[in-house]
Design a protein around this motif. Structure first.
Motif, PDB file in Angstrom:
ATOM      1  N   LEU A  22      40.889  41.553  38.913  1.00 52.82           N
ATOM      2  CA  LEU A  22      41.950  42.250  39.662  1.00 52.82           C
ATOM      3  C   LEU A  22      41.760  41.983  41.149  1.00 52.82           C
ATOM      4  CD1 LEU A  22      41.858  45.632  37.674  1.00 52.82           C
ATOM      5  CD2 LEU A  22      43.275  43.613  37.258  1.00 52.82           C
ATOM      6  N   ASN A  23      41.636  40.694  41.486  1.00 49.65           N
ATOM      7  CA  ASN A  23      41.294  40.337  42.863  1.00 49.65           C
ATOM      8  C   ASN A  23      42.123  39.166  43.380  1.00 49.65           C
ATOM      9  OD1 ASN A  23      39.721  41.294  44.922  1.00 49.65           O
ATOM     10  ND2 ASN A  23      37.977  39.946  44.499  1.00 49.65           N
ATOM     11  N   HIS A  24      43.383  39.102  42.962  1.00 54.41           N
ATOM     12  CA  HIS A  24      44.230  37.988  43.420  1.00 54.41           C
ATOM     13  C   HIS A  24      44.612  38.121  44.879  1.00 54.41           C
ATOM     14  CE1 HIS A  24      44.427  37.931  39.041  1.00 54.41           C
ATOM     15  NE2 HIS A  24      44.564  36.621  39.188  1.00 54.41           N
ATOM     16  N   ALA A  25      44.483  39.318  45.432  1.00 54.75           N
ATOM     17  CA  ALA A  25      44.752  39.481  46.867  1.00 54.75           C
ATOM     18  C   ALA A  25      43.583  38.951  47.703  1.00 54.75           C
ATOM     19  CB  ALA A  25      45.003  40.951  47.188  1.00 54.75           C
ATOM     20  N   ALA A  26      42.488  38.562  47.027  1.00 48.55           N
ATOM     21  CA  ALA A  26      41.344  37.950  47.728  1.00 48.55           C
ATOM     22  C   ALA A  26      41.338  36.459  47.389  1.00 48.55           C
ATOM     23  CB  ALA A  26      40.045  38.627  47.319  1.00 48.55           C
ATOM     24  N   GLN A 341      33.203  50.873  44.112  1.00 47.25           N
ATOM     25  CA  GLN A 341      33.756  49.502  44.032  1.00 47.25           C
ATOM     26  C   GLN A 341      32.655  48.508  43.673  1.00 47.25           C
ATOM     27  OE1 GLN A 341      33.141  46.867  46.484  1.00 47.25           O
ATOM     28  NE2 GLN A 341      34.364  45.456  45.235  1.00 47.25           N
ATOM     29  N   ALA A 342      31.493  48.665  44.318  1.00 48.69           N
ATOM     30  CA  ALA A 342      30.381  47.746  44.033  1.00 48.69           C
ATOM     31  C   ALA A 342      29.976  47.850  42.565  1.00 48.69           C
ATOM     32  CB  ALA A 342      29.204  48.062  44.950  1.00 48.69           C
ATOM     33  N   ARG A 343      29.986  49.064  42.050  1.00 49.89           N
ATOM     34  CA  ARG A 343      29.614  49.299  40.655  1.00 49.89           C
ATOM     35  C   ARG A 343      30.632  48.643  39.709  1.00 49.89           C
ATOM     36  NH1 ARG A 343      27.216  53.723  37.968  1.00 49.89           N
ATOM     37  NH2 ARG A 343      26.738  52.823  35.937  1.00 49.89           N
ATOM     38  N   LEU A 344      31.908  48.827  40.022  1.00 51.70           N
ATOM     39  CA  LEU A 344      32.957  48.218  39.183  1.00 51.70           C
ATOM     40  C   LEU A 344      32.778  46.702  39.149  1.00 51.70           C
ATOM     41  CD1 LEU A 344      36.119  50.228  40.335  1.00 51.70           C
ATOM     42  CD2 LEU A 344      35.115  50.252  38.044  1.00 51.70           C
ATOM     43  N   PHE A 345      32.536  46.123  40.321  1.00 57.40           N
ATOM     44  CA  PHE A 345      32.394  44.668  40.427  1.00 57.40           C
ATOM     45  C   PHE A 345      31.237  44.196  39.538  1.00 57.40           C
ATOM     46  CE2 PHE A 345      31.807  40.502  42.130  1.00 57.40           C
ATOM     47  CZ  PHE A 345      33.000  40.140  42.729  1.00 57.40           C
ATOM     48  N   VAL A 349      34.622  44.329  36.678  1.00 51.84           N
ATOM     49  CA  VAL A 349      35.979  44.636  37.160  1.00 51.84           C
ATOM     50  C   VAL A 349      36.042  44.031  38.567  1.00 51.84           C
ATOM     51  CG1 VAL A 349      37.665  46.419  37.715  1.00 51.84           C
ATOM     52  CG2 VAL A 349      36.078  46.742  35.799  1.00 51.84           C
ATOM     53  N   ILE A 350      36.597  42.835  38.656  1.00 49.34           N
ATOM     54  CA  ILE A 350      36.537  42.086  39.909  1.00 49.34           C
ATOM     55  C   ILE A 350      37.629  42.618  40.835  1.00 49.34           C
ATOM     56  CG2 ILE A 350      36.533  39.778  40.944  1.00 49.34           C
ATOM     57  CD1 ILE A 350      34.212  40.387  38.918  1.00 49.34           C
ATOM     58  N   CYS A 351      37.192  43.275  41.899  1.00 47.64           N
ATOM     59  CA  CYS A 351      38.114  43.951  42.815  1.00 47.64           C
ATOM     60  C   CYS A 351      37.454  43.972  44.193  1.00 47.64           C
ATOM     61  CB  CYS A 351      38.400  45.371  42.323  1.00 47.64           C
ATOM     62  SG  CYS A 351      36.918  46.384  42.144  1.00 47.64           S
ATOM     63  N   ALA A 352      38.140  44.537  45.168  1.00 47.26           N
ATOM     64  CA  ALA A 352      37.610  44.515  46.540  1.00 47.26           C
ATOM     65  C   ALA A 352      37.674  45.915  47.141  1.00 47.26           C
ATOM     66  CB  ALA A 352      38.423  43.542  47.385  1.00 47.26           C
ATOM     67  N   ARG A 359      40.642  48.154  45.982  1.00 46.65           N
ATOM     68  CA  ARG A 359      41.915  47.424  45.866  1.00 46.65           C
ATOM     69  C   ARG A 359      41.941  46.650  44.555  1.00 46.65           C
ATOM     70  NH1 ARG A 359      43.140  42.592  49.987  1.00 46.65           N
ATOM     71  NH2 ARG A 359      41.619  41.593  48.617  1.00 46.65           N
ATOM     72  N   PHE A 360      42.906  47.008  43.706  1.00 49.32           N
ATOM     73  CA  PHE A 360      43.154  46.264  42.473  1.00 49.32           C
ATOM     74  C   PHE A 360      44.365  45.353  42.716  1.00 49.32           C
ATOM     75  CE2 PHE A 360      41.422  49.511  39.083  1.00 49.32           C
ATOM     76  CZ  PHE A 360      40.125  49.179  39.446  1.00 49.32           C
ATOM     77  N   SER A 361      44.260  44.088  42.305  1.00 47.60           N
ATOM     78  CA  SER A 361      45.407  43.181  42.481  1.00 47.60           C
ATOM     79  C   SER A 361      45.515  42.233  41.288  1.00 47.60           C
ATOM     80  CB  SER A 361      45.290  42.403  43.807  1.00 47.60           C
ATOM     81  OG  SER A 361      44.013  41.808  43.953  1.00 47.60           O
ATOM     82  N   PRO A 362      46.239  42.674  40.250  1.00 45.68           N
ATOM     83  CA  PRO A 362      46.433  41.838  39.051  1.00 45.68           C
ATOM     84  C   PRO A 362      47.506  40.776  39.305  1.00 45.68           C
ATOM     85  CG  PRO A 362      47.683  43.866  38.836  1.00 45.68           C
ATOM     86  CD  PRO A 362      46.964  43.959  40.162  1.00 45.68           C
ATOM     87  N   HIS A 363      47.520  39.729  38.485  1.00 46.37           N
ATOM     88  CA  HIS A 363      48.620  38.744  38.583  1.00 46.37           C
ATOM     89  C   HIS A 363      49.465  38.822  37.301  1.00 46.37           C
ATOM     90  CE1 HIS A 363      50.870  35.485  40.254  1.00 46.37           C
ATOM     91  NE2 HIS A 363      49.940  35.109  41.120  1.00 46.37           N
ATOM     92  N   TYR A 364      50.436  37.961  37.216  1.00 51.50           N
ATOM     93  CA  TYR A 364      51.409  38.088  36.116  1.00 51.50           C
ATOM     94  C   TYR A 364      50.799  37.862  34.745  1.00 51.50           C
ATOM     95  CZ  TYR A 364      51.882  33.083  35.069  1.00 51.50           C
ATOM     96  OH  TYR A 364      51.662  31.797  34.649  1.00 51.50           O
ATOM     97  N   TYR A 365      49.709  37.132  34.696  1.00 56.00           N
ATOM     98  CA  TYR A 365      49.117  36.779  33.408  1.00 56.00           C
ATOM     99  C   TYR A 365      48.005  37.760  33.004  1.00 56.00           C
ATOM    100  CZ  TYR A 365      45.083  35.390  36.044  1.00 56.00           C
ATOM    101  OH  TYR A 365      43.993  35.444  36.865  1.00 56.00           O
ATOM    102  N   THR A 366      47.657  38.690  33.887  1.00 48.48           N
ATOM    103  CA  THR A 366      46.511  39.572  33.617  1.00 48.48           C
ATOM    104  C   THR A 366      46.709  40.291  32.282  1.00 48.48           C
ATOM    105  OG1 THR A 366      46.237  39.898  35.985  1.00 48.48           O
ATOM    106  CG2 THR A 366      45.108  41.461  34.537  1.00 48.48           C
TER     107      THR A 366
END
Ligand SMILES: Cc1ncc(COP(=O)(O)O)c(C=O)c1O
Length: 383
Positions: A22-26, A341-345, A349-352, A359-366
């Motif tokens: 969930l890290n397409h914004a990165a 967030q660090a724990r999720l990562f 759960v790849i996020c920032a 910050r969660f940022s999924p894409h269309y295929y997630t």
């Protein structure tokens, strides 16, 4: 269950099933066809060198075409390929003829690249005015209008804010700029590839976006669009063999800049990245950017309803779907959100951590299962 399963997705996205990415914004993972293109290109380089250089240029031409379709540029010749978003912003800032007292308006939520570049003009007497788009008494566009003055020369905003995920109304802002006679610079890295952009309808003078977020490409190759009517206003800041009108004529001593956007490309092209980005943008165009946007919106809405249903989560991103695109940011007021967030990562759960929250940022295929997995992990952390 995914309400709109995407038949091509598993084959196109061989992403590790254990990750909830969930890290397409990165930085986005590449689709299979992009990594295949890079592998083919690497093998060809080692076996044949640049023997087929003309074919490589055909790939670059197709990429320029894809990018121009994604932003509705009048022509592929209006799209330059540069190093990254920050470079393109710098070309605008250092290429315009400023007068002492000129003002640039930005917002209080901008990514550093779209602030520092304008602050760097202080030695030319240029002032940066910051519109507070976090205000609740006025729309973000209203807050921006409030910040304009007689001295404003240019408005520079991100289409979607990197932290809060707030989406601005580009067409509204373009009309505002036109009516005030000022230039409109749109940093669109957080939206190109996630939804169609129409630079003509939005009356954009400059837009830029690296390929490594929503376009699903590698870092290091960005599109830079300059409205043809303002191209001559932008003084060139980078020079070399590639940006001249008579490119390839190495014996000629006189030169003039290429009439089209290639004038912003000073030297050898980044053909490795071009192969990858051509592949990933062709996938997005085949899927259709409206479909891509709808699917992203569905995923973000699902995350929002799951998260706000949890006791102890507070949404930072605005609730209205018109005001957001691919980013959903939230915090946990009774917990250490940064540590969460660090724990999720760590748990896949790849996020920032951005904009004061996760910050969660999924894409269309997630895959829907990845969203459920992320929601379950957040729920566990709240226990
Ligand atoms: C809104 C925005 N602008 C610019 C950048 C930086 O882009 P680049 O690394 O291509 O210069 C980012 C990266 O996160 C961003 O979110």
């Amino acid at each position: 269950m995914d309400p709109t399963p995407h038949p091509a997705a598993p084959a196109e996205f061989p992403l590790d099933q254990h990750l909830a990415y969930l890290n397409h914004a990165a930085v986005a993972p590449w689709p299979k066809r992009a990594s295949d293109a890079v592998i083919r290109f690497a093998l060809e380089n080692s076996r044949l060198g640049a023997t087929h250089y003309p074919q490589w240029l055909e790939v670059e031409k197709q990429l320029r075409h894809n990018l121009s379709m994604m932003i509705n540029a009048p022509s592929p010749d209006d799209v330059a390929l540069v190093k990254n978003t920050s470079e393109a912003l710098s070309m605008v800032a250092s290429g315009l003829a400023w007068e002492p007292g000129d003002e640039v308006v930005i917002t209080n939520q901008e990514f550093p690249s779209n602030r520092i570049v304008w602050e760097s003009l202080a030695d030319k007497g240029v002032t940066v005015r910051v519109a507070d788009i976090s205000r609740e008494d006025v729309t973000p566009e209203g807050a921006i209008e409030d910040a304009l003055s007689e001295r404003t020369r240019l408005l520079a905003v991100s289409s979607v804010q990197y932290g809060t995920g707030l989406k601005l109304d580009a067409e509204h802002l373009g009309a505002l700029c036109r009516s005030h006679g000022i230039l409109f610079c749109l940093d669109a890295i957080q939206s190109i590839g996630a939804e169609p952009l129409d630079v003509q309808a939005a009356q954009v003078d400059f837009t830029m976006a690296d390929g490594h977020k929503w376009m699903l490409g590698p870092e290091g190759l960005a599109l830079f669009y300059v409205r043809p009517e303002v191209r001559e206003q932008l003084h060139l800041t980078e020079f070399g063999w590639h940006m001249v009108a008579d490119r390839g004529n190495f014996d000629r001593k006189d030169w003039e800049p290429a009439p089209d956007a290639r004038r912003f490309e000073c030297g050898s092209p980044n053909l490795l990245c071009a192969h990858a980005l051509e592949a990933s943008t062709s996938l997005l165009l085949e899927t259709g950017l409206e479909t891509v946007r709808d699917r992203i919106q569905q995923r973000v809405a699902h995350l929002e309803s799951g998260l706000t249903g949890l006791n102890g989560v507070r949404g930072i991103t605005r609730a209205s779907p018109q005001r957001r695109l691919g980013i959903y940011t939230f915090d946990m007021p009774e917990h250490d959100t940064r540590a969460a967030q660090a724990r999720l990562f760590e748990e896949g759960v790849i996020c920032a951590y951005r904009g004061g929250g996760i910050r969660f940022s999924p894409h269309y295929y997630t895959p829907w299962a990845a969203l459920e997995n992320a929601l379950n992990r957040v729920e566990d952390l709240l226990r």
